[in-house]
Write a protein that holds these residues in place. Structure first.
Motif, PDB file in Angstrom:
ATOM      1  N   ARG A   1       1.720  22.495  -0.888  1.00  0.00           N
ATOM      2  CA  ARG A   1       0.629  22.452   0.084  1.00  0.00           C
ATOM      3  C   ARG A   1       0.771  21.099   0.892  1.00  0.00           C
ATOM      4  O   ARG A   1      -0.283  20.447   0.651  1.00  0.00           O
ATOM      5  CB  ARG A   1      -0.584  22.914  -0.210  1.00  0.00           C
ATOM      6  N   TRP A   2       1.716  20.600   1.312  1.00  0.00           N
ATOM      7  CA  TRP A   2       1.776  19.082   1.477  1.00  0.00           C
ATOM      8  C   TRP A   2       0.859  19.031   3.016  1.00  0.00           C
ATOM      9  O   TRP A   2       0.553  17.779   3.141  1.00  0.00           O
ATOM     10  CB  TRP A   2       3.181  18.765   2.355  1.00  0.00           C
ATOM     11  N   LEU A   3       0.623  19.898   3.883  1.00  0.00           N
ATOM     12  CA  LEU A   3      -0.387  19.710   4.845  1.00  0.00           C
ATOM     13  C   LEU A   3      -1.807  19.422   4.511  1.00  0.00           C
ATOM     14  O   LEU A   3      -2.362  18.458   5.140  1.00  0.00           O
ATOM     15  CB  LEU A   3      -0.204  20.949   5.817  1.00  0.00           C
TER      16      LEU A   3
ATOM     17  N   VAL B   1       0.827  -1.272   0.106  1.00  0.00           N
ATOM     18  CA  VAL B   1      -0.024  -0.062  -0.269  1.00  0.00           C
ATOM     19  C   VAL B   1       0.923   1.224  -0.394  1.00  0.00           C
ATOM     20  O   VAL B   1       1.482   1.419   1.145  1.00  0.00           O
ATOM     21  CB  VAL B   1      -0.967   0.014   1.272  1.00  0.00           C
ATOM     22  N   GLY B   2       0.980   2.220  -1.229  1.00  0.00           N
ATOM     23  CA  GLY B   2       1.599   3.272  -1.323  1.00  0.00           C
ATOM     24  C   GLY B   2       2.609   3.071  -2.165  1.00  0.00           C
ATOM     25  O   GLY B   2       3.401   1.968  -1.885  1.00  0.00           O
ATOM     26  N   ALA B   3       2.957   3.909  -3.239  1.00  0.00           N
ATOM     27  CA  ALA B   3       4.050   3.789  -4.263  1.00  0.00           C
ATOM     28  C   ALA B   3       4.916   5.027  -3.903  1.00  0.00           C
ATOM     29  O   ALA B   3       5.380   5.591  -4.947  1.00  0.00           O
ATOM     30  CB  ALA B   3       3.348   3.941  -5.614  1.00  0.00           C
ATOM     31  N   GLY B   4       5.346   5.025  -2.921  1.00  0.00           N
ATOM     32  CA  GLY B   4       6.474   6.320  -2.373  1.00  0.00           C
ATOM     33  C   GLY B   4       7.741   5.358  -2.546  1.00  0.00           C
ATOM     34  O   GLY B   4       7.638   4.216  -3.084  1.00  0.00           O
ATOM     35  N   MET B   5       8.750   5.963  -1.988  1.00  0.00           N
ATOM     36  CA  MET B   5      10.120   5.101  -2.170  1.00  0.00           C
ATOM     37  C   MET B   5       9.978   3.996  -1.431  1.00  0.00           C
ATOM     38  O   MET B   5      10.531   2.865  -1.789  1.00  0.00           O
ATOM     39  CB  MET B   5      11.280   6.086  -1.414  1.00  0.00           C
ATOM     40  N   ALA B   6       9.338   4.004   0.006  1.00  0.00           N
ATOM     41  CA  ALA B   6       9.490   2.546   0.617  1.00  0.00           C
ATOM     42  C   ALA B   6       8.583   1.646   0.159  1.00  0.00           C
ATOM     43  O   ALA B   6       9.184   0.555  -0.140  1.00  0.00           O
ATOM     44  CB  ALA B   6       8.604   2.888   2.047  1.00  0.00           C
TER      45      ALA B   6
ATOM     46  N   VAL C   1      -7.155   6.869   8.370  1.00  0.00           N
ATOM     47  CA  VAL C   1      -7.713   7.079   7.017  1.00  0.00           C
ATOM     48  C   VAL C   1      -7.999   5.512   6.580  1.00  0.00           C
ATOM     49  O   VAL C   1      -8.819   5.242   5.934  1.00  0.00           O
ATOM     50  CB  VAL C   1      -6.861   7.812   6.065  1.00  0.00           C
ATOM     51  N   ILE C   2      -7.072   4.679   7.017  1.00  0.00           N
ATOM     52  CA  ILE C   2      -7.309   3.070   6.685  1.00  0.00           C
ATOM     53  C   ILE C   2      -7.859   2.425   8.034  1.00  0.00           C
ATOM     54  O   ILE C   2      -7.321   2.699   8.956  1.00  0.00           O
ATOM     55  CB  ILE C   2      -5.957   2.467   6.383  1.00  0.00           C
ATOM     56  N   ARG C   3      -8.854   1.629   7.858  1.00  0.00           N
ATOM     57  CA  ARG C   3      -9.417   0.939   9.146  1.00  0.00           C
ATOM     58  C   ARG C   3      -8.640  -0.607   9.179  1.00  0.00           C
ATOM     59  O   ARG C   3      -8.781  -1.134   8.042  1.00  0.00           O
ATOM     60  CB  ARG C   3     -10.773   0.753   9.162  1.00  0.00           C
TER      61      ARG C   3
ATOM     62  N   VAL D   1       2.124  -1.965   4.462  1.00  0.00           N
ATOM     63  CA  VAL D   1       1.644  -0.603   4.613  1.00  0.00           C
ATOM     64  C   VAL D   1       2.647   0.678   4.675  1.00  0.00           C
ATOM     65  O   VAL D   1       3.461   0.513   5.711  1.00  0.00           O
ATOM     66  CB  VAL D   1       0.820  -0.468   5.866  1.00  0.00           C
ATOM     67  N   THR D   2       2.741   1.247   3.695  1.00  0.00           N
ATOM     68  CA  THR D   2       3.763   2.251   3.542  1.00  0.00           C
ATOM     69  C   THR D   2       3.439   3.875   3.579  1.00  0.00           C
ATOM     70  O   THR D   2       3.892   4.815   3.015  1.00  0.00           O
ATOM     71  CB  THR D   2       4.820   1.952   2.256  1.00  0.00           C
ATOM     72  N   VAL D   3       2.211   3.851   3.912  1.00  0.00           N
ATOM     73  CA  VAL D   3       1.362   5.223   3.969  1.00  0.00           C
ATOM     74  C   VAL D   3       1.970   6.108   4.848  1.00  0.00           C
ATOM     75  O   VAL D   3       2.882   5.674   5.932  1.00  0.00           O
ATOM     76  CB  VAL D   3      -0.054   5.163   4.064  1.00  0.00           C
TER      77      VAL D   3
HETATM   78  C1  LIG Z   1       8.672  19.245   1.360  1.00  0.00           C
HETATM   79  C2  LIG Z   1       9.471  18.282   1.456  1.00  0.00           C
HETATM   80  C3  LIG Z   1      10.974  18.225   1.237  1.00  0.00           C
HETATM   81  C4  LIG Z   1      11.610  17.085   1.630  1.00  0.00           C
HETATM   82  N1  LIG Z   1      13.081  17.198   1.664  1.00  0.00           N
HETATM   83  C5  LIG Z   1      13.762  16.098   1.809  1.00  0.00           C
HETATM   84  C6  LIG Z   1      15.247  16.158   1.417  1.00  0.00           C
HETATM   85  O1  LIG Z   1      15.669  16.977   0.931  1.00  0.00           O
HETATM   86  N2  LIG Z   1      15.671  14.822   1.369  1.00  0.00           N
HETATM   87  C7  LIG Z   1      15.190  13.646   2.268  1.00  0.00           C
HETATM   88  O2  LIG Z   1      16.018  12.756   2.297  1.00  0.00           O
HETATM   89  N3  LIG Z   1      14.067  13.909   2.538  1.00  0.00           N
HETATM   90  C8  LIG Z   1      13.240  14.758   2.352  1.00  0.00           C
HETATM   91  N4  LIG Z   1      11.730  14.850   2.511  1.00  0.00           N
HETATM   92  C9  LIG Z   1      11.342  13.566   3.160  1.00  0.00           C
HETATM   93  C10 LIG Z   1      11.105  12.472   2.002  1.00  0.00           C
HETATM   94  O3  LIG Z   1      10.313  12.785   0.877  1.00  0.00           O
HETATM   95  C11 LIG Z   1      10.495  11.326   2.567  1.00  0.00           C
HETATM   96  O4  LIG Z   1      10.837  10.915   3.767  1.00  0.00           O
HETATM   97  C12 LIG Z   1      10.220  10.146   1.686  1.00  0.00           C
HETATM   98  O5  LIG Z   1       9.868  10.447   0.343  1.00  0.00           O
HETATM   99  C13 LIG Z   1       9.071   9.233   2.259  1.00  0.00           C
HETATM  100  O6  LIG Z   1       8.895   8.039   1.460  1.00  0.00           O
HETATM  101  P1  LIG Z   1       7.479   7.268   1.988  1.00  0.00           P
HETATM  102  O7  LIG Z   1       7.730   6.073   0.971  1.00  0.00           O
HETATM  103  O8  LIG Z   1       7.855   6.798   2.965  1.00  0.00           O
HETATM  104  O9  LIG Z   1       6.566   7.744   2.007  1.00  0.00           O
HETATM  105  P2  LIG Z   1       5.703   8.537   0.746  1.00  0.00           P
HETATM  106  O10 LIG Z   1       6.527   8.960  -0.224  1.00  0.00           O
HETATM  107  O11 LIG Z   1       4.715   9.555   1.406  1.00  0.00           O
HETATM  108  O12 LIG Z   1       4.791   7.377   0.305  1.00  0.00           O
HETATM  109  C14 LIG Z   1       3.519   6.853   0.536  1.00  0.00           C
HETATM  110  C15 LIG Z   1       2.414   6.666  -0.410  1.00  0.00           C
HETATM  111  O13 LIG Z   1       1.612   6.248   0.047  1.00  0.00           O
HETATM  112  C16 LIG Z   1       0.299   6.630  -0.525  1.00  0.00           C
HETATM  113  N5  LIG Z   1      -1.027   6.708   0.284  1.00  0.00           N
HETATM  114  C17 LIG Z   1      -1.174   7.258   1.357  1.00  0.00           C
HETATM  115  N6  LIG Z   1      -2.522   6.882   1.775  1.00  0.00           N
HETATM  116  C18 LIG Z   1      -2.929   5.821   0.941  1.00  0.00           C
HETATM  117  C19 LIG Z   1      -3.816   5.038   0.861  1.00  0.00           C
HETATM  118  N7  LIG Z   1      -5.214   5.062   1.977  1.00  0.00           N
HETATM  119  N8  LIG Z   1      -4.135   4.019  -0.149  1.00  0.00           N
HETATM  120  C20 LIG Z   1      -3.040   3.858  -0.876  1.00  0.00           C
HETATM  121  N9  LIG Z   1      -1.928   4.844  -1.038  1.00  0.00           N
HETATM  122  C21 LIG Z   1      -1.912   5.581  -0.289  1.00  0.00           C
HETATM  123  C22 LIG Z   1       0.766   8.029  -0.888  1.00  0.00           C
HETATM  124  O14 LIG Z   1       0.033   8.747  -1.902  1.00  0.00           O
HETATM  125  C23 LIG Z   1       2.252   7.928  -1.161  1.00  0.00           C
HETATM  126  O15 LIG Z   1       2.388   7.855  -2.478  1.00  0.00           O
HETATM  127  C24 LIG Z   1      11.150  15.997   2.125  1.00  0.00           C
HETATM  128  C25 LIG Z   1       9.666  15.962   2.473  1.00  0.00           C
HETATM  129  C26 LIG Z   1       8.649  16.973   2.028  1.00  0.00           C
HETATM  130  C27 LIG Z   1       7.439  16.929   1.836  1.00  0.00           C
END
Ligand SMILES: Cc1cc2nc3c(=O)[nH]c(=O)nc-3n(C[C@H](O)[C@H](O)[C@H](O)COP(=O)(O)OP(=O)(O)OC[C@H]3O[C@@H](n4cnc5c(N)ncnc54)[C@H](O)[C@@H]3O)c2cc1C
Length: 477
Positions: free
Chosen positions: A391-393, A33-38, A271-273, A260-262
């Motif tokens: 507007r990340w918040l 769940v979630g296509a960020g880096m993790a 948001v997820i139950r 779960v990587t959200v």
């Molecule tokens: C403005 C900003 C600047 C930053 N600058 C730096 C920097 O310079 N260097 C650095 O190392 N880090 C930086 N970071 C932090 C870095 O971006 C994060 O730590 C990292 O990208 C997080 O990756 P993640 O996979 O943990 O989470 P995320 O990238 O948030 O991935 C989680 C995914 O889950 C998805 N998701 C959420 N809810 C659901 C759901 N219910 N169902 C399905 N999918 C869902 C989201 O859409 C998202 O794609 C910055 C972050 C921000 C916001």
């Protein structure tokens, strides 16, 4: 979305031999769940090792808090920009492996603009020694007291009285306000909730580098060959001792395990139950760890017809006239050299950033940013030709910038957050990591950890990471 550019040479297999599926008695079905880096790293490692992997992503795009946008005509990173600690970061190795050049930023070198003049950090520190000595003494006292009484102290409780102290020279107070806002920026939190033991992490002074062309290249590389379902927010995760069911608006997915990587903010806001509910220690840890709320870190990116600001790769800081104006687009980096285009990026942090996000529309944000650029350059800036305000918040799938250790949380909370529930529900994401949380490398490591745990459990053997593009001989990851 399915990318199919996998070649045998890029197989990220956890099997030592790289031969993927054969080693499993029955390769497990995994939902990420979630296509960020993790999520992408975890999914790719498992997919290339022979698991059946489906990635469910709420947004229409990949990357999450990695977001390389080209609206301004050049690739601009709206989430993470830097590779922190780039001299010893697996992300740097990965960039080298895919031929992505790095632009190194000068370490610790900054230009401070105050009252029409600019000073570098050492000169400003000499001028403001009274404030710095008072802050070091107060921080030392608070840390000693916190250790003695086991009652945590916040950065705010140390710095705010000094920032407001009329007996300190005004320039000293303005510099202390900036130092506080740096912590608020690096932590994405307000000073009163930042544990004094965790303030101003070393990343601000370490070796930092920007991937030329943006983080998007790493996102695309990680996603190679994966089946990702975008615009598919997960609503419910049901787990039993034998399987997992994941519910979205229109579909039910059944799997052997879910990762779960959200972002932490999504879990905090329920948001997820989860059915049954997650164990109490995990829920308590999620509640205690800090994320979003009334503070954030945001960017403003401005493109002009031509560059009118100094062509430096040092960070430029406008010391606000009043200390309580901190965090309002006062920090700037010149990205014109990097992008080969007249573009500059400003930062808002802490409570000020949350206030700006809620109360300032883009036009008002630009006006404020231009006023600060005028103080930086001594000239009235022209109107920008392109603008992006993040507007990340209020982003429903982020709900903040990154996790932080609040005064009431500890590293043990991150372990509780990361711990799998049975062998069915795994957790990854930057917030699950006690080291370097809030960074891209923490997200990467968390994806590796979750994939490795699943591999150990289902394949019954130790994974190897030697096939991963960030692997360097002799390193653990
Ligand atoms: C403005 C900003 C600047 C930053 N600058 C730096 C920097 O310079 N260097 C650095 O190392 N880090 C930086 N970071 C932090 C870095 O971006 C994060 O730590 C990292 O990208 C997080 O990756 P993640 O996979 O943990 O989470 P995320 O990238 O948030 O991935 C989680 C995914 O889950 C998805 N998701 C959420 N809810 C659901 C759901 N219910 N169902 C399905 N999918 C869902 C989201 O859409 C998202 O794609 C910055 C972050 C921000 C916001």
């Amino acid at each position: 979305m399915k990318s199919d550019s996998t070649t045998p040479g890029t197989l990220w297999s956890l099997h030592a031999t790289r031969q993927a599926p054969g080693a499993w008695a029955r390769p497990p079905r995994i939902i990420v769940v979630g296509a960020g880096m993790a999520g992408l790293v975890c999914a790719r490692l498992l997919h290339d090792s022979g698991c059946t992997v489906t990635v469910l992503e709420a947004r229409a795009r990949l990357g999450g808090r990695l977001w390389t946008e080209t609206r301004l005509g050049v690739p601009t990173d709206l989430g993470a920009s830097w590779i922190h600690g780039a001299d010893h970061n697996p992300l740097s190795t990965w960039c080298r492996a895919i031929g992505l050049p790095l632009a190194f930023a000068p370490t610790g070198s900054r230009r401070f603009y105050a009252d029409g003049a600019f000073m570098r950090t050492p000169a400003l520190a000499r001028k403001t020694w009274r404030g710095l000595v008072a802050a070091a003494a107060a921080a030392g006292r608070a840390q000693w007291q916190a250790r003695r009484t086991a009652v945590p102290a916040s950065l705010g409780s140390v710095m705010e009285p000094l920032i407001a102290n009329p007996r300190l020279p005004p320039l000293d107070r303005r510099f202390l306000a900036w130092i506080t806002s740096m912590s608020e920026s690096v932590e994405g939190a307000p000073a009163e909730r930042i544990d004094i033991a965790h303030w101003y992490p070393g990343e601000a002074n370490g070796v930092n580098a920007l991937p030329v062309g943006g983080y998007g290249r790493l996102v695309a590389d990680a996603a190679t060959g994966l089946a990702v379902r975008c615009e598919t927010p997960v609503r419910v995760i049901r787990y039993t001792r034998t399987e997992v069911t994941v519910e979205t608006a229109n579909e039910l997915f059944t799997a052997d395990a879910v990762v779960v990587t959200v972002p932490l903010g999504i879990l905090k806001d329920d948001v997820i139950r989860f059915e049954p509910p997650l164990p109490a220690p995990k829920r308590a840890a999620i509640a205690r760890l800090g994320f979003g709320g009334d503070a954030v870190m945001n960017k403003i990116v401005l493109r002009f017809d031509k560059q009118f600001w100094p062509d430096t790769n040092e960070r430029s800081i406008v010391l606000p006239a009043q200390p309580d104006e901190r965090g309002r687009y006062t920090n700037w980096i010149n990205v014109a050299q990097l992008l080969k285009a007249p573009v500059i990026m400003g930062f808002a942090s802490g409570r000020a950033a949350a206030m700006l996000e809620h109360s300032y529309d883009d036009a008002a944000s630009v006006e404020l940013a231009l006023a600060n650029l005028a103080r930086l350059t001594g000239t009235q800036p022209p109107a920008p030709t392109g603008v992006i305000v993040t507007r990340w918040l209020s982003d429903p799938w982020a709900r903040g910038a990154y996790s932080y250790n609040s005064v009431h949380s500890s590293d043990a909370d991150r372990l509780d957050y990361a711990r799998p529930v049975g062998d069915r529900v795994y957790f990854a994401g930057e917030g699950t990591q006690a080291v370097d949380y809030g960074t891209v490398q923490a997200a990467l490591r968390s994806g590796v950890d979750a994939a490795s745990a699943i591999f150990r459990h289902w394949a019954g053997m130790e994974p190897t990471l030697a096939n991963a593009p960030w692997h360097e001989a002799g390193s653990a990851h």
